[in-house]
Motif scaffolding. Structure first.
Motif, mmCIF file in Angstrom:
data_model
loop_
_atom_site.group_PDB
_atom_site.id
_atom_site.type_symbol
_atom_site.label_atom_id
_atom_site.label_comp_id
_atom_site.label_asym_id
_atom_site.label_seq_id
_atom_site.Cartn_x
_atom_site.Cartn_y
_atom_site.Cartn_z
ATOM 1 N N TYR A 182 -3.264 11.743 -4.131
ATOM 2 C CA TYR A 182 -4.202 10.906 -4.883
ATOM 3 C C TYR A 182 -4.956 9.976 -3.929
ATOM 4 O O TYR A 182 -4.341 9.282 -3.118
ATOM 5 C CB TYR A 182 -3.462 10.049 -5.910
ATOM 6 C CG TYR A 182 -3.054 10.777 -7.168
ATOM 7 C CD1 TYR A 182 -3.848 10.722 -8.307
ATOM 8 C CD2 TYR A 182 -1.868 11.505 -7.219
ATOM 9 C CE1 TYR A 182 -3.472 11.376 -9.480
ATOM 10 C CE2 TYR A 182 -1.477 12.166 -8.380
ATOM 11 C CZ TYR A 182 -2.285 12.102 -9.506
ATOM 12 O OH TYR A 182 -1.908 12.756 -10.655
ATOM 13 N N ARG A 184 -7.210 6.596 -3.083
ATOM 14 C CA ARG A 184 -7.146 5.217 -3.570
ATOM 15 C C ARG A 184 -8.053 5.035 -4.790
ATOM 16 O O ARG A 184 -7.692 4.336 -5.746
ATOM 17 C CB ARG A 184 -7.551 4.253 -2.447
ATOM 18 C CG ARG A 184 -7.335 2.787 -2.793
ATOM 19 C CD ARG A 184 -7.791 1.868 -1.665
ATOM 20 N NE ARG A 184 -7.391 0.494 -1.925
ATOM 21 C CZ ARG A 184 -6.279 -0.065 -1.494
ATOM 22 N NH1 ARG A 184 -5.434 0.628 -0.752
ATOM 23 N NH2 ARG A 184 -5.999 -1.334 -1.787
ATOM 24 N N LEU A 187 -6.397 6.526 -7.905
ATOM 25 C CA LEU A 187 -5.290 5.662 -8.329
ATOM 26 C C LEU A 187 -5.814 4.371 -8.944
ATOM 27 O O LEU A 187 -5.219 3.848 -9.899
ATOM 28 C CB LEU A 187 -4.385 5.352 -7.136
ATOM 29 C CG LEU A 187 -3.449 6.460 -6.672
ATOM 30 C CD1 LEU A 187 -2.668 6.005 -5.447
ATOM 31 C CD2 LEU A 187 -2.477 6.874 -7.782
ATOM 32 N N GLN A 188 -6.921 3.857 -8.400
ATOM 33 C CA GLN A 188 -7.476 2.613 -8.937
ATOM 34 C C GLN A 188 -7.917 2.799 -10.380
ATOM 35 O O GLN A 188 -7.703 1.921 -11.230
ATOM 36 C CB GLN A 188 -8.655 2.149 -8.087
ATOM 37 C CG GLN A 188 -9.183 0.773 -8.472
ATOM 38 C CD GLN A 188 -8.197 -0.336 -8.162
ATOM 39 O OE1 GLN A 188 -7.865 -0.572 -7.007
ATOM 40 N NE2 GLN A 188 -7.712 -1.013 -9.200
ATOM 41 N N ALA A 191 -4.806 2.820 -12.404
ATOM 42 C CA ALA A 191 -4.241 1.470 -12.437
ATOM 43 C C ALA A 191 -5.018 0.572 -13.387
ATOM 44 O O ALA A 191 -4.419 -0.204 -14.159
ATOM 45 C CB ALA A 191 -4.229 0.878 -11.034
ATOM 46 N N SER A 203 6.635 5.659 -9.061
ATOM 47 C CA SER A 203 5.839 6.204 -7.960
ATOM 48 C C SER A 203 6.761 6.855 -6.933
ATOM 49 O O SER A 203 7.409 6.176 -6.132
ATOM 50 C CB SER A 203 5.010 5.091 -7.302
ATOM 51 O OG SER A 203 4.156 5.622 -6.309
ATOM 52 N N SER A 219 -0.095 3.677 -2.197
ATOM 53 C CA SER A 219 0.840 3.456 -3.300
ATOM 54 C C SER A 219 0.111 2.717 -4.401
ATOM 55 O O SER A 219 -0.621 1.750 -4.142
ATOM 56 C CB SER A 219 2.040 2.626 -2.825
ATOM 57 O OG SER A 219 2.836 2.244 -3.945
ATOM 58 N N ILE A 220 0.302 3.148 -5.636
ATOM 59 C CA ILE A 220 -0.370 2.474 -6.754
ATOM 60 C C ILE A 220 0.059 1.014 -6.846
ATOM 61 O O ILE A 220 -0.689 0.169 -7.340
ATOM 62 C CB ILE A 220 -0.112 3.225 -8.082
ATOM 63 C CG1 ILE A 220 -1.120 2.764 -9.143
ATOM 64 C CG2 ILE A 220 1.331 3.070 -8.534
ATOM 65 C CD1 ILE A 220 -1.131 3.627 -10.392
ATOM 66 N N LEU A 223 -2.343 -1.856 -5.586
ATOM 67 C CA LEU A 223 -3.670 -2.048 -6.145
ATOM 68 C C LEU A 223 -3.848 -3.332 -6.933
ATOM 69 O O LEU A 223 -4.979 -3.796 -7.105
ATOM 70 C CB LEU A 223 -4.051 -0.836 -6.991
ATOM 71 C CG LEU A 223 -4.067 0.489 -6.209
ATOM 72 C CD1 LEU A 223 -4.502 1.630 -7.091
ATOM 73 C CD2 LEU A 223 -4.976 0.380 -4.980
ATOM 74 N N THR A 231 5.609 -1.240 -11.611
ATOM 75 C CA THR A 231 5.823 -0.043 -10.788
ATOM 76 C C THR A 231 7.176 -0.099 -10.100
ATOM 77 O O THR A 231 7.567 -1.137 -9.570
ATOM 78 C CB THR A 231 4.721 0.092 -9.726
ATOM 79 O OG1 THR A 231 3.455 0.245 -10.376
ATOM 80 C CG2 THR A 231 4.966 1.290 -8.821
#
Length: 399
Positions: A182, A184, A187-188, A191, A203, A219-220, A223, A231
């Motif tokens: 994924y 960034r 993932l953003q 998120a 995660s 890593s989520i 964010l 998480t």
């Protein structure tokens, strides 16, 4: 009154990846030259500095019980790793050490799931996620993805599958089995959508160090603070340091979750092995040159296996961005036969390849993707070449 097993056992399957490796070992013991593409572990030895640390721990008498959540030394090493590599700070009471990342996940599911709670699991998925959830009386909700979307979920997928019963979402990047990573940006978007949803994000980051072609790990939890608060990061030393048999994993997350996991662990495992914990301290704190060497080797092997698949008719193989697996699409081979043996699905294909070509692969149905098979390229380049030559010959003899 007759004695019966728990009802949950009936719906749980043995790990297919372990079963494939066991069958390959059985055939090898019978004298067959089996090339095993099923194993999900690096074929490199554990680095010497890590083994030396374990020997020193034995000689120093570090052979007793430790705290249930792991030694201060190892939790501090994990704390430093997360800060150094991921820019994430966790207090020691937000960290737990377990007997491998698989055990981390199982203990985590024990901690958060009540009967009927739903867990969103994007497919293709690692084989154990759904069975773990089912074994703990949760409900695995499989969220299909597509190759066109890099086997990654989108906000639209989440909108479709989230319900009031959703307790958690599992994210695995880099992915086993697809090798997808994924970005960034993706993932953003996830998120932002989940920031105000009442669920946990699990995660699974066990393959974070194996990235190719400029892919970058995110890593989520990085964010936003709102996302980090829900998480739980799951990781370990098994893959990056070739320590699969040492059985050390860890989690980082909200204090309430980690302390509940610690309570469960105190009544089940007591603690991870003291000697393996000492070795893991050296893995995380010591020189990281072995990780870079493994990555370079896996890059070469990935390129080799992807090139070989391009020469096999009827098989479409995406080149993975991470981990050490390829996940070729093989449905064009279905409904064909090898010496009268009909290939109807991924299970049939895997069985035929093992029996006739003596190569072990894992059927895609075990990952929630029936049209695919998984091959690990955590094996010597010469075995990749020999194995794919056998695969090509097998396909050429299908009728």
């Amino acid at each position: 009154m007759s004695l019966v097993l728990a009802e949950t056992i009936a719906g749980v399957k043995p790990s297919k990846t372990l079963a494939v490796s066991a069958k390959a070992a059985e055939l090898r013991a019978q004298g067959f030259d089996v090339i095993n593409f099923g194993a999900g572990e690096p074929d490199f030895d554990t680095p010497e500095n890590i083994k030396d640390a374990a020997v020193k721990a034995i000689r120093d008498g570090q052979t007793k019980y430790t705290a249930a959540s792991g030694t201060i030394q190892l939790k501090s090493a994990v704390q430093n790793k997360l800060q150094r590599e991921n820019g994430l700070h966790y207090e020691l009471n937000q960290l737990i050490i377990n007997a491998g990342a698989k055990h981390t996940l199982f203990t985590l599911f024990q901690t958060i799931l009540n009967a009927g709670d739903e867990v969103l699991i994007p497919a293709p998925y690692w084989v154990s996620y759904p069975d773990m959830v089912a074994l703990l009386r949760g409900r695995p909700v499989i969220v299909p993805t597509t190759a066109e979307n890099n086997f990654e979920i989108t906000v639209a997928d989440l909108q479709k599958y989230i319900t009031p019963k959703t307790k958690a979402l599992v994210l695995n990047s880099p992915s086993n089995p697809t090798g997808s990573v994924y970005s960034r940006e993706k993932l953003q978007a996830i998120a932002d959508f989940l920031a105000y949803k009442d669920l946990y994000i699990i995660s699974d980051e066990i393959y974070e160090h194996f990235l190719y072609d400029g892919a970058r790990f995110c890593s989520i939890a990085q964010l936003s603070e709102k996302i980090r608060a829900k998480t739980i990061i799951v990781n370990g030393v098994s893959k990056a340091y070739s320590m699969t048999g040492w059985r050390i994993g860890y989690a980082a997350g909200p204090e309430a979750v980690i302390q509940a996991m610690t309570m469960i662990q105190s009544q089940s495992l007591s603690n991870p092995t003291s000697i393996a914990q000492a070795a893991a301290v050296e893995a995380l704190n010591g020189a990281q040159t072995s990780v870079a060497k493994m990555l370079a080797a896996f890059q070469e092997r990935r390129d080799l296996i992807c090139q070989a698949f391009q020469e096999i008719d009827g098989v479409a193989c995406r080149c993975p961005q991470g981990a050490f697996y390829v996940f070729p699409e093989v449905s064009a081979l279905y409904e064909k036969s090898f010496q009268g043996q009909k290939i109807r699905n991924s299970e049939d294909l895997a069985a035929a390849l093992l029996e006739n070509a003596h190569i072990a692969v894992v059927p895609g149905g075990s990952f929630g993707a029936e049209n695919y098979i998984r091959l690990s390229y955590a094996c010597a380049p010469e075995n990749i070449q020999r194995g794919l030559a056998r695969f090509k010959e097998f396909v050429q003899n299908l009728r």
